[in-house]
Structure formats: C-alpha cells, structure tokens
Design a protein around this motif. Sequence first.
Motif, PDB file in Angstrom:
ATOM      1  N   VAL A   1       0.830  -1.203   0.000  1.00 32.40           N
ATOM      2  CA  VAL A   1       0.000   0.000   0.000  1.00 32.40           C
ATOM      3  C   VAL A   1       0.863   1.250   0.000  1.00 32.40           C
ATOM      4  N   SER A   2       1.878   1.299   0.860  1.00 29.74           N
ATOM      5  CA  SER A   2       2.723   2.487   0.955  1.00 29.74           C
ATOM      6  C   SER A   2       3.481   2.732  -0.344  1.00 29.74           C
ATOM      7  N   ALA A   3       4.025   1.660  -0.931  1.00 28.90           N
ATOM      8  CA  ALA A   3       4.785   1.810  -2.173  1.00 28.90           C
ATOM      9  C   ALA A   3       3.897   2.321  -3.302  1.00 28.90           C
ATOM     10  N   ALA A   4       2.686   1.758  -3.429  1.00 23.22           N
ATOM     11  CA  ALA A   4       1.765   2.209  -4.477  1.00 23.22           C
ATOM     12  C   ALA A   4       1.316   3.644  -4.235  1.00 23.22           C
ATOM     13  N   PHE A   5       1.052   3.984  -2.979  1.00 22.25           N
ATOM     14  CA  PHE A   5       0.628   5.339  -2.635  1.00 22.25           C
ATOM     15  C   PHE A   5       1.724   6.346  -2.988  1.00 22.25           C
ATOM     16  N   HIS A   6       2.961   6.005  -2.666  1.00 25.52           N
ATOM     17  CA  HIS A   6       4.080   6.892  -2.969  1.00 25.52           C
ATOM     18  C   HIS A   6       4.165   7.156  -4.466  1.00 25.52           C
ATOM     19  N   LEU A   7       4.096   6.101  -5.263  1.00 21.47           N
ATOM     20  CA  LEU A   7       4.151   6.263  -6.711  1.00 21.47           C
ATOM     21  C   LEU A   7       2.968   7.056  -7.247  1.00 21.47           C
ATOM     22  N   ALA A   8       1.788   6.802  -6.705  1.00 23.50           N
ATOM     23  CA  ALA A   8       0.595   7.514  -7.162  1.00 23.50           C
ATOM     24  C   ALA A   8       0.719   9.008  -6.898  1.00 23.50           C
ATOM     25  N   ALA A   9       1.233   9.378  -5.733  1.00 27.81           N
ATOM     26  CA  ALA A   9       1.393  10.794  -5.408  1.00 27.81           C
ATOM     27  C   ALA A   9       2.392  11.460  -6.347  1.00 27.81           C
ATOM     28  N   LEU A  10       3.492  10.780  -6.639  1.00 25.98           N
ATOM     29  CA  LEU A  10       4.467  11.340  -7.575  1.00 25.98           C
ATOM     30  C   LEU A  10       3.865  11.471  -8.969  1.00 25.98           C
ATOM     31  N   ASP A  11       3.093  10.455  -9.391  1.00 28.78           N
ATOM     32  CA  ASP A  11       2.471  10.499 -10.713  1.00 28.78           C
ATOM     33  C   ASP A  11       1.495  11.664 -10.845  1.00 28.78           C
ATOM     34  N   LEU A  12       0.866  12.056  -9.726  1.00 33.95           N
ATOM     35  CA  LEU A  12      -0.065  13.183  -9.763  1.00 33.95           C
ATOM     36  C   LEU A  12       0.644  14.530  -9.637  1.00 33.95           C
ATOM     37  N   GLY A  13       1.977  14.510  -9.571  1.00 28.85           N
ATOM     38  CA  GLY A  13       2.742  15.747  -9.599  1.00 28.85           C
ATOM     39  C   GLY A  13       3.120  16.311  -8.240  1.00 28.85           C
ATOM     40  N   PHE A  14       2.896  15.561  -7.165  1.00 22.86           N
ATOM     41  CA  PHE A  14       3.273  16.064  -5.844  1.00 22.86           C
ATOM     42  C   PHE A  14       4.770  15.874  -5.618  1.00 22.86           C
TER      43      PHE A  14
ATOM     44  N   ILE B   1      -2.918  12.888   3.933  1.00 28.14           N
ATOM     45  CA  ILE B   1      -3.498  11.602   3.553  1.00 28.14           C
ATOM     46  C   ILE B   1      -2.571  10.497   4.034  1.00 28.14           C
ATOM     47  N   ARG B   2      -3.158   9.534   4.761  1.00 27.90           N
ATOM     48  CA  ARG B   2      -2.402   8.492   5.458  1.00 27.90           C
ATOM     49  C   ARG B   2      -2.787   7.121   4.916  1.00 27.90           C
ATOM     50  N   PRO B   3      -1.899   6.438   4.215  1.00 23.74           N
ATOM     51  CA  PRO B   3      -2.190   5.079   3.739  1.00 23.74           C
ATOM     52  C   PRO B   3      -1.815   4.057   4.809  1.00 23.74           C
TER      53      PRO B   3
ATOM     54  N   ARG C   1     -14.281  17.503   1.870  1.00 17.80           N
ATOM     55  CA  ARG C   1     -14.676  17.017   0.540  1.00 17.80           C
ATOM     56  C   ARG C   1     -13.475  16.990  -0.400  1.00 17.80           C
ATOM     57  N   ASN C   2     -12.679  18.049  -0.383  1.00 17.75           N
ATOM     58  CA  ASN C   2     -11.513  18.110  -1.269  1.00 17.75           C
ATOM     59  C   ASN C   2     -10.500  17.014  -0.932  1.00 17.75           C
ATOM     60  N   GLY C   3     -10.325  16.766   0.359  1.00 19.52           N
ATOM     61  CA  GLY C   3      -9.397  15.712   0.755  1.00 19.52           C
ATOM     62  C   GLY C   3      -9.872  14.341   0.294  1.00 19.52           C
ATOM     63  N   VAL C   4     -11.163  14.075   0.448  1.00 14.97           N
ATOM     64  CA  VAL C   4     -11.705  12.794   0.000  1.00 14.97           C
ATOM     65  C   VAL C   4     -11.581  12.663  -1.517  1.00 14.97           C
ATOM     66  N   ALA C   5     -11.884  13.740  -2.231  1.00  8.63           N
ATOM     67  CA  ALA C   5     -11.770  13.698  -3.696  1.00  8.63           C
ATOM     68  C   ALA C   5     -10.340  13.381  -4.121  1.00  8.63           C
ATOM     69  N   LEU C   6      -9.364  13.967  -3.441  1.00  6.63           N
ATOM     70  CA  LEU C   6      -7.967  13.673  -3.756  1.00  6.63           C
ATOM     71  C   LEU C   6      -7.639  12.219  -3.419  1.00  6.63           C
ATOM     72  N   GLY C   7      -8.157  11.728  -2.307  1.00  8.22           N
ATOM     73  CA  GLY C   7      -7.940  10.328  -1.958  1.00  8.22           C
ATOM     74  C   GLY C   7      -8.484   9.384  -3.013  1.00  8.22           C
ATOM     75  N   VAL C   8      -9.679   9.666  -3.511  1.00 14.08           N
ATOM     76  CA  VAL C   8     -10.275   8.845  -4.561  1.00 14.08           C
ATOM     77  C   VAL C   8      -9.415   8.888  -5.823  1.00 14.08           C
TER      78      VAL C   8
ATOM     79  N   ARG D   1      -7.542   5.704  -7.733  1.00 20.34           N
ATOM     80  CA  ARG D   1      -7.843   5.391  -9.130  1.00 20.34           C
ATOM     81  C   ARG D   1      -6.627   5.507 -10.041  1.00 20.34           C
ATOM     82  N   SER D   2      -5.508   5.936  -9.511  1.00 17.36           N
ATOM     83  CA  SER D   2      -4.323   6.162 -10.341  1.00 17.36           C
ATOM     84  C   SER D   2      -3.750   4.827 -10.834  1.00 17.36           C
ATOM     85  N   PRO D   3      -2.981   4.857 -11.929  1.00 24.71           N
ATOM     86  CA  PRO D   3      -2.396   3.606 -12.451  1.00 24.71           C
ATOM     87  C   PRO D   3      -1.548   2.862 -11.426  1.00 24.71           C
TER      88      PRO D   3
END
Length: 491
Positions: free
Chosen positions: A156-169, A327-329, A389-396, A400-402
């Motif tokens: 979970v942590s590894a996928a979350f890390h990659l997803a955040a980078l992919d979204l430009g964070f 956001i905490r995975p 709401r914004n935090g939940v939307a970002l979590g979703v 959903r990221s690759p």
Amino acid sequence: MAGPVRAADVVVVGGGSSGCVVAARLSEDPDRTVVLLESGPGYRSAAECSSVLDYRTLPVGPRSPYGDTYGIELTPGIPSAMVRGHVLGGSGAVNGAYFIRGTAPDFDRWPPSWSYEHVLPFFRALETDVDFEGPMHGATGPVPVRRQPADRLSAVSAAFHLAALDLGFAEEADKNGRDGEGIGPVPLNVGDGRRISTASAYLLPALDRPNLTVDVDSHVVRVLFSGTRAVGVEVDSGGARRAVRADRVVLAAGAVETPVLLMHSGIGPAEHLRDNGIRPVTDAPGVGSDFSDHPEVGLPYRVRAPLSRDATSPVLEAVLNVGQIEIRPYTASFDVLVPGSGQPVPRLGIGVMTPESRGRIRLASPHRRVRPRIEYRYAETDSDRRALRNGVALGVELLRSPAFHSLVEPIWEEVSDNEVRAHLGTSQHLCGSCRMGNSDDAGAVVDERCNVRGIDGLTIADTSVFPVVPSRGPHATAVMVAERVSTFLSG
C-alpha cells in the motif's frame, strides 16, 4: 483525609508522553525530590511491557489494559469514541509511532517566545535522528528517529508513494524539516525494533534515582490549595485516599484529563463549576474550552488481492501533505492494526490539519470518576466541510491512479457532505484545552512559561497548553514542550 501524607519538591501528575520527560529531567538534580503519579499500569523494564513496544500494532483494542476510552460527539448527532493511552508513556506508548514535528508556520500561531527559532533547539535535544544530520536534527537525544527504508515499504505504501508522484506532488524526504509539503516517509520513534515512548527513553533509565518515586495505579482526585497556591494533590490508590504535598505541582495528565482535573479542583468556568457543586478557586473560562483536533475521514477501498506487508512495517510508513490535507495510507486494515477492533475494511485516512472547528470539554458530574462531555463540533463551517470534501476527492483520485489500479479500487463514487459525515472520525490529536497565551488573552489558561494564571505553584506540561493543534501529529511537539517546561522549572 485517610492515609499517609508524602512530601516532595515536585509532584508530576500523569506519566504520559510529557510527564515522563518532566519527571526524568527534574530528577536529574539529586537535591530535588520528584514524585510521578500515573493512573494506569507501569513496568520497570522492556521485558515487562512487550505489547506496548510492538510498533506494528496499536494495543488499544477493546480488551487492552493500556487504553482509556471516552465517549465523544464528533458533531451534533454523530457519537463516537476516542482512546487515550493508559500506561506509563501514555498515548505515545500505544500510538502509530508517527513522530513528525510541528512545522515552522505552526509556531507563528504560538506566543513569540515559542517561535520556531526558540523551539528548534529542544526538538534537536530530544532526538537521535539516524537518517539526517545537520542543524535541523539531533544526534544525541533520548528518542531515536528513523524512517522505513524504501525497499521495505508495504504494498500500500509503495503504491501510494508512486501515485502521489504520478499526480505531480513533490518528494519530501525529510518531514522533520523546517516546513514544506509533499509525499515522504514518516519519521518514527522506533529503535532496535521497538516503539520507544518517553517512558522507555526518559523514565526507565532514571528509575534507580533515590530522589525519584513513580507510583502507578494512582488516580489523582484533585489539586490541593492553600488560598490560591497549589500545595499538593489528593490521590486515590486502591480505594484509599492520601495526600502528596509539594512545592510545585505539574499537570501532565493529557488534554482531556488535565482540564477535567482542574475543574474538579475549582479552576475553570466559574458558573459551570457551581452548577456541578464545586467551589471555584479561580474563574478560568478557557479551561476545557476551544480545543482543536484533526477531523479524519476513513476512505474505504476494496483490494483486488491480499496486500503484502513487511514484517517490520509500522502502522504508517508514508504520508502526503498538501495544503491543509494529510493523507495516510495505513499499512493494513484496522482489525490487523488494532487487535480486537473488528474493522476489516482497509482505508486511507484523510485528515484536515488546520481546521476551524473548536471543541469543548465539560464535566458531566461532580464525581471525579465520571467521564466528561467531549464535543468536537467538527464540520460546522463551510471551510471545514469543503476541506473534507476536497481531501476525500484527492484520496479517490489517488486510489484510481495507475500505480494503485492493480491493487485496489475505491468504494465511494460520489463525494458529498453526507458521505463525509457517514465516515467522519477523529485523528485523536486533541490539543489546546488549557491553552497558553499572552497577558491580554482572556481565554488563555497558562502563561508563556506554562504556569496556570492566578495560581502559584501550578504548571501544565502537555498538549493541553498548545494554542492550537499543529498541522502534523502532536507527539513530537508534546515531547518538545515537556523538555522546554523542564528547563523553566529547573531555572
């Protein structure tokens, strides 16, 4: 009052994250006698407390002897519960080992004498950071600080890390830097494969000092006064009452029990005290008023296959901070992380870290053992509801990221206030129930040296004195405050 009377130079009430620090530091002076009173169980060695040293779980489930549960109201019509640590080391002995400091901008909301420049030396003094060196970090302090290596992250942590980078964070390698945001590893108070609470780091090494006495299973009923000077405390141990007299009383019972103890002792909103049959010693309307905490939404998701977790995985390995959202995975579902909790659905934690909401603690009875009323008043402003709401939307979006797609899928499709309310919880980071402030701040309970206003000989040293909850979890900041208050009392 039945029972013997003991005398000490200092009595510290509460052997939690802050109280262990204060008792250990003050007893470094062999000419100063210190008594530490803890209502929960204790231990004298690591061998006696293996369950509170396992940082991979939270030992606060329904059958745990190490947690105290309080009924709370998150917002009108939504009851819930919170758990505080009930053992030497307090909540820092049973939490997720998350040890991120408050950021530099957080301290802009504190009195000027608590600016980041003033507190940084104490953050450095309390830690030994094994990953970072330099002027921001300590190398000789009692608390070890480390991060989970990238090659040992849970799925979970590894996928979350990659997803955040992919979204430009941005990558934020050091979350104990001055400030900043992005995705990065969580600093952990973990050493030698164990959760290192302040009981382990500070108190246990000091137990052989002849001038330090630690009494566990000792419930403080009230502070004793001579006029407006604190002269000790009344203690209930095994049904027997006794007094501990002291020149200085330090309250470190936590952000719930410290204001409750003050009110039972006659320090609080005068009208409220009279309503409960308590004679006011001083009118202090700020006691129990306007506390702050981090509202947290648990964003559930489905897993496509069992998720791997390293044998060394803590509860949290990485977090994303963006604006006022964290956001905490969590590395597993809570039925794994909190044995006995019965919560098998995995989730992301969505925290609002600078909320506008302010809560209130009030007595429900004049009897000391009756739990107080704790009203959080979450999500009462448009700004807080929008942030949730914004935090939940970002979590979703992250789910959903690759990077996450092959592992999980979100359960929520619609992000609405009703869905947010249905999954609303708290991070259990309650702060500011006896906040510090300048002399012109009518709601401040303590001054900038954490001495209770209008009372001599009474100091508070725990998260209740924070002016507002930090924008990160409060544990590291609580230890810093205890370190600094100890220097005030030693001067």
